[in-house]
Design a protein around this motif. Structure first.
Motif, PDB file in Angstrom:
ATOM      1  N   VAL A 156       0.767  -1.107  -0.058  1.00 44.09           N
ATOM      2  CA  VAL A 156      -0.153   0.021  -0.024  1.00 44.09           C
ATOM      3  C   VAL A 156       0.802   1.331  -0.032  1.00 44.09           C
ATOM      4  CG1 VAL A 156      -1.472   1.344   1.388  1.00 44.09           C
ATOM      5  CG2 VAL A 156      -2.412  -0.977   0.965  1.00 44.09           C
ATOM      6  N   PRO A 157       1.884   1.512   0.639  1.00 45.99           N
ATOM      7  CA  PRO A 157       2.812   2.499   0.605  1.00 45.99           C
ATOM      8  C   PRO A 157       3.220   3.106  -0.450  1.00 45.99           C
ATOM      9  CG  PRO A 157       3.255   1.249   2.555  1.00 45.99           C
ATOM     10  CD  PRO A 157       2.252   0.471   1.827  1.00 45.99           C
ATOM     11  N   GLU A 158       3.883   1.937  -1.581  1.00 48.03           N
ATOM     12  CA  GLU A 158       4.468   2.132  -2.782  1.00 48.03           C
ATOM     13  C   GLU A 158       3.227   2.651  -3.677  1.00 48.03           C
ATOM     14  OE1 GLU A 158       5.128  -0.286  -0.675  1.00 48.03           O
ATOM     15  OE2 GLU A 158       7.013  -1.122  -1.134  1.00 48.03           O
ATOM     16  N   ALA A 159       2.302   1.855  -3.551  1.00 48.93           N
ATOM     17  CA  ALA A 159       1.036   2.061  -4.317  1.00 48.93           C
ATOM     18  C   ALA A 159       0.413   3.536  -4.269  1.00 48.93           C
ATOM     19  CB  ALA A 159      -0.214   1.155  -4.135  1.00 48.93           C
ATOM     20  N   VAL A 160       0.332   4.207  -2.902  1.00 50.64           N
ATOM     21  CA  VAL A 160      -0.146   5.295  -2.771  1.00 50.64           C
ATOM     22  C   VAL A 160       0.863   6.427  -3.136  1.00 50.64           C
ATOM     23  CG1 VAL A 160      -0.686   7.187  -0.918  1.00 50.64           C
ATOM     24  CG2 VAL A 160      -1.807   4.717  -0.697  1.00 50.64           C
ATOM     25  N   ALA A 161       1.991   6.169  -3.415  1.00 48.70           N
ATOM     26  CA  ALA A 161       3.117   6.990  -3.606  1.00 48.70           C
ATOM     27  C   ALA A 161       3.125   7.217  -5.154  1.00 48.70           C
ATOM     28  CB  ALA A 161       4.636   6.510  -3.026  1.00 48.70           C
ATOM     29  N   LEU A 162       3.025   6.145  -5.919  1.00 45.88           N
ATOM     30  CA  LEU A 162       3.068   5.837  -7.187  1.00 45.88           C
ATOM     31  C   LEU A 162       1.668   6.307  -8.132  1.00 45.88           C
ATOM     32  CD1 LEU A 162       5.031   5.448  -9.630  1.00 45.88           C
ATOM     33  CD2 LEU A 162       4.365   3.012  -9.477  1.00 45.88           C
ATOM     34  N   PHE A 163       0.851   5.663  -7.818  1.00 44.79           N
ATOM     35  CA  PHE A 163      -0.545   5.441  -8.527  1.00 44.79           C
ATOM     36  C   PHE A 163      -1.466   6.878  -8.586  1.00 44.79           C
ATOM     37  CE2 PHE A 163       0.905   1.367  -8.590  1.00 44.79           C
ATOM     38  CZ  PHE A 163       0.712   0.928  -9.972  1.00 44.79           C
ATOM     39  N   ASP A 164      -1.920   7.175  -9.279  1.00 44.35           N
ATOM     40  CA  ASP A 164      -2.986   8.472  -9.386  1.00 44.35           C
ATOM     41  C   ASP A 164      -4.240   7.913  -9.200  1.00 44.35           C
ATOM     42  OD1 ASP A 164      -0.727  10.464 -10.184  1.00 44.35           O
ATOM     43  OD2 ASP A 164      -0.922   9.244 -11.756  1.00 44.35           O
ATOM     44  N   VAL A 165      -4.721   6.879  -9.539  1.00 47.38           N
ATOM     45  CA  VAL A 165      -5.844   6.124  -9.510  1.00 47.38           C
ATOM     46  C   VAL A 165      -5.595   4.627  -9.001  1.00 47.38           C
ATOM     47  CG1 VAL A 165      -8.098   5.647 -10.483  1.00 47.38           C
ATOM     48  CG2 VAL A 165      -6.771   7.641 -11.179  1.00 47.38           C
ATOM     49  N   ILE A 166      -6.510   4.440  -8.002  1.00 44.99           N
ATOM     50  CA  ILE A 166      -6.295   2.690  -7.592  1.00 44.99           C
ATOM     51  C   ILE A 166      -7.955   2.108  -7.747  1.00 44.99           C
ATOM     52  CG2 ILE A 166      -6.180   1.230  -5.703  1.00 44.99           C
ATOM     53  CD1 ILE A 166      -3.921   3.252  -4.343  1.00 44.99           C
ATOM     54  N   GLU A 167      -7.882   1.445  -8.754  1.00 45.95           N
ATOM     55  CA  GLU A 167      -9.176   0.811  -9.329  1.00 45.95           C
ATOM     56  C   GLU A 167      -9.618  -0.443  -8.417  1.00 45.95           C
ATOM     57  OE1 GLU A 167     -10.337   0.942 -13.288  1.00 45.95           O
ATOM     58  OE2 GLU A 167      -9.046   2.551 -13.855  1.00 45.95           O
ATOM     59  N   SER A 168      -8.517  -0.983  -7.662  1.00 40.02           N
ATOM     60  CA  SER A 168      -9.027  -2.311  -7.396  1.00 40.02           C
ATOM     61  C   SER A 168      -9.223  -2.213  -5.800  1.00 40.02           C
ATOM     62  CB  SER A 168      -7.643  -3.114  -7.593  1.00 40.02           C
ATOM     63  OG  SER A 168      -6.638  -2.463  -7.425  1.00 40.02           O
ATOM     64  N   VAL A 169     -10.007  -1.569  -5.264  1.00 40.29           N
ATOM     65  CA  VAL A 169     -10.273  -1.578  -3.421  1.00 40.29           C
ATOM     66  C   VAL A 169     -11.206  -2.586  -3.570  1.00 40.29           C
ATOM     67  CG1 VAL A 169     -11.049  -0.133  -1.693  1.00 40.29           C
ATOM     68  CG2 VAL A 169      -9.685   0.907  -3.501  1.00 40.29           C
ATOM     69  N   ASP A 170     -10.948  -3.557  -2.835  1.00 36.77           N
ATOM     70  CA  ASP A 170     -11.848  -4.803  -3.088  1.00 36.77           C
ATOM     71  C   ASP A 170     -11.974  -5.653  -1.797  1.00 36.77           C
ATOM     72  OD1 ASP A 170      -9.112  -5.920  -2.599  1.00 36.77           O
ATOM     73  OD2 ASP A 170      -9.151  -7.206  -4.226  1.00 36.77           O
ATOM     74  N   ARG A 171     -11.355  -4.681  -0.618  1.00 29.47           N
ATOM     75  CA  ARG A 171     -11.757  -5.613   0.648  1.00 29.47           C
ATOM     76  C   ARG A 171     -11.525  -4.415   1.624  1.00 29.47           C
ATOM     77  NH1 ARG A 171      -6.954  -6.538  -1.243  1.00 29.47           N
ATOM     78  NH2 ARG A 171      -4.974  -6.830   0.415  1.00 29.47           N
ATOM     79  N   GLU A 172     -12.320  -4.874   3.081  1.00 29.63           N
ATOM     80  CA  GLU A 172     -12.194  -3.798   4.046  1.00 29.63           C
ATOM     81  C   GLU A 172     -10.741  -3.497   4.603  1.00 29.63           C
ATOM     82  OE1 GLU A 172     -15.122  -4.387   7.280  1.00 29.63           O
ATOM     83  OE2 GLU A 172     -13.761  -3.254   8.477  1.00 29.63           O
ATOM     84  N   LYS A 173     -10.133  -4.790   4.664  1.00 29.63           N
ATOM     85  CA  LYS A 173      -8.830  -4.458   5.182  1.00 29.63           C
ATOM     86  C   LYS A 173      -7.937  -3.470   4.289  1.00 29.63           C
ATOM     87  CE  LYS A 173      -4.628  -7.162   6.636  1.00 29.63           C
ATOM     88  NZ  LYS A 173      -3.692  -8.044   6.127  1.00 29.63           N
ATOM     89  N   LEU A 174      -8.103  -3.678   2.861  1.00 31.99           N
ATOM     90  CA  LEU A 174      -7.154  -2.877   2.114  1.00 31.99           C
ATOM     91  C   LEU A 174      -7.980  -1.363   2.214  1.00 31.99           C
ATOM     92  CD1 LEU A 174      -5.239  -2.262  -0.309  1.00 31.99           C
ATOM     93  CD2 LEU A 174      -7.132  -2.902  -1.803  1.00 31.99           C
ATOM     94  N   ALA A 175      -8.988  -1.112   2.148  1.00 31.00           N
ATOM     95  CA  ALA A 175      -9.581   0.341   2.261  1.00 31.00           C
ATOM     96  C   ALA A 175      -9.103   0.748   3.591  1.00 31.00           C
ATOM     97  CB  ALA A 175     -11.207   0.166   2.492  1.00 31.00           C
ATOM     98  N   ARG A 176      -9.025   0.143   4.615  1.00 26.97           N
ATOM     99  CA  ARG A 176      -8.468   0.450   6.119  1.00 26.97           C
ATOM    100  C   ARG A 176      -6.820   1.122   5.791  1.00 26.97           C
ATOM    101  NH1 ARG A 176     -11.791   0.522  10.173  1.00 26.97           N
ATOM    102  NH2 ARG A 176     -13.611  -0.950  10.035  1.00 26.97           N
ATOM    103  N   ALA A 177      -6.280   0.343   5.168  1.00 28.75           N
ATOM    104  CA  ALA A 177      -4.759   0.457   5.104  1.00 28.75           C
ATOM    105  C   ALA A 177      -4.557   1.861   4.214  1.00 28.75           C
ATOM    106  CB  ALA A 177      -4.255  -0.820   4.444  1.00 28.75           C
ATOM    107  N   LEU A 178      -5.343   1.946   3.061  1.00 26.94           N
ATOM    108  CA  LEU A 178      -5.443   2.918   2.219  1.00 26.94           C
ATOM    109  C   LEU A 178      -5.728   4.361   2.847  1.00 26.94           C
ATOM    110  CD1 LEU A 178      -6.890   1.426  -1.105  1.00 26.94           C
ATOM    111  CD2 LEU A 178      -4.632   2.387  -0.865  1.00 26.94           C
ATOM    112  N   ALA A 179      -6.715   4.009   3.524  1.00 29.03           N
ATOM    113  CA  ALA A 179      -7.169   5.559   4.385  1.00 29.03           C
ATOM    114  C   ALA A 179      -6.209   5.951   5.382  1.00 29.03           C
ATOM    115  CB  ALA A 179      -8.397   5.182   5.217  1.00 29.03           C
ATOM    116  N   GLY A 180      -5.380   5.051   5.890  1.00 35.91           N
ATOM    117  CA  GLY A 180      -4.164   5.452   6.959  1.00 35.91           C
ATOM    118  C   GLY A 180      -2.939   5.931   6.327  1.00 35.91           C
TER     119      GLY A 180
END
Ligand SMILES: *Cc1c(COP(=O)(O)O)cnc(C)c1O
Length: 223
Positions: free
Chosen positions: A92-116
């Motif tokens: 998640v840290p690398e993805a947030v740093a590099l991508f402008d759009v994340i199209e594959s939010v597919d579970r609660e755990k990931l949503a929580r990690a992205l929010a943080g």
């Protein structure tokens, strides 16, 4: 660029079909974003597409995108990079740093990690929720029956702004009913963006309201 002469022609051909499909749906061509999916193709192929004006690209792996895009993004600040494949929580840290759009939010755990992580980095890639539209066990995505609750969780509990929904319909079925279903889910949740349609079915997807089509093979050739 001379190594990839087909890419300019392919892009022009795809654009022609995309423009015609948008027009047939009563929309402007600009209402549909062409995401050129460059996974498994080298940075030189991406450069050939950039040379003829393409600016939006999709990759399905964080690591592969890290190998290709930082240099290109430095050179072309208006590049827009979409993550369209599964995202592991530890990436998640690398993805947030590099991508402008994340199209594959597919579970609660990931949503929580992205929010943080988005708070931590003060960077806010636009987000799409991936829906497992055909309820296929091998595919990622939120189940259709869970989507309303998941959108609500993202918005209300995690304060995540969600831009739209993304899906990959079952390979062996006509995609139209699945595109229609995704459009209805987005409508009733007040979401305006729909990422649906690939090389084989993007014109159908546009007919059903796609705002983003993800096209790899028809532009870059076979993988
Ligand atoms: C690879 C991929 C695409 C592009 O598929 P093509 O059939 O090559 O156009 C689109 N969406 C996702 C999620 C992909 O992984």
């Amino acid at each position: 660029m001379t190594d990839f002469p087909h890419i300019a022609d392919n892009l022009a051909e795809v654009r022609r079909h995309l423009d015609a499909a948008a027009k047939a749906d009563g929309r402007l061509a600009e209402a549909v974003t062409l995401v050129a999916v460059s996974k498994m193709h080298p940075a030189e192929a991406v450069a050939a597409a950039i040379a003829v004006g393409q600016r939006v690209f999709g990759e399905n792996r964080v690591q592969e995108a890290q190998g290709k895009f930082p240099a290109l993004k430095a050179q072309y600040p208006d590049l827009e990079l979409h993550l369209i494949g599964p995202l592991q929580s530890n990436k998640v840290p690398e993805a947030v740093a590099l991508f402008d759009v994340i199209e594959s939010v597919d579970r609660e755990k990931l949503a929580r990690a992205l929010a943080g992580e988005m708070q931590k980095q003060k960077r806010a890639p636009r987000l799409f929720i991936q829906v497992n539209i055909g309820e296929e066990p091998q595919k990622a995505g939120i189940a259709p029956t869970e989507i309303d609750a998941f959108v609500k969780l993202c918005r209300d509990e995690l304060a995540l702004k969600i831009d739209g929904l993304m899906c990959i319909p079952p390979a062996d079925k006509h995609p139209a009913p699945y595109f229609a279903l995704l459009r209805e889910m987005a409508r009733r949740n007040g979401l305006t963006q729909l990422s649906m349609g690939m090389s084989g079915d993007f014109e159908t997807a546009i007919q059903f309201g796609a705002t983003h089509v993800r096209i790899g093979t028809a532009i870059f050739g076979a993988r």
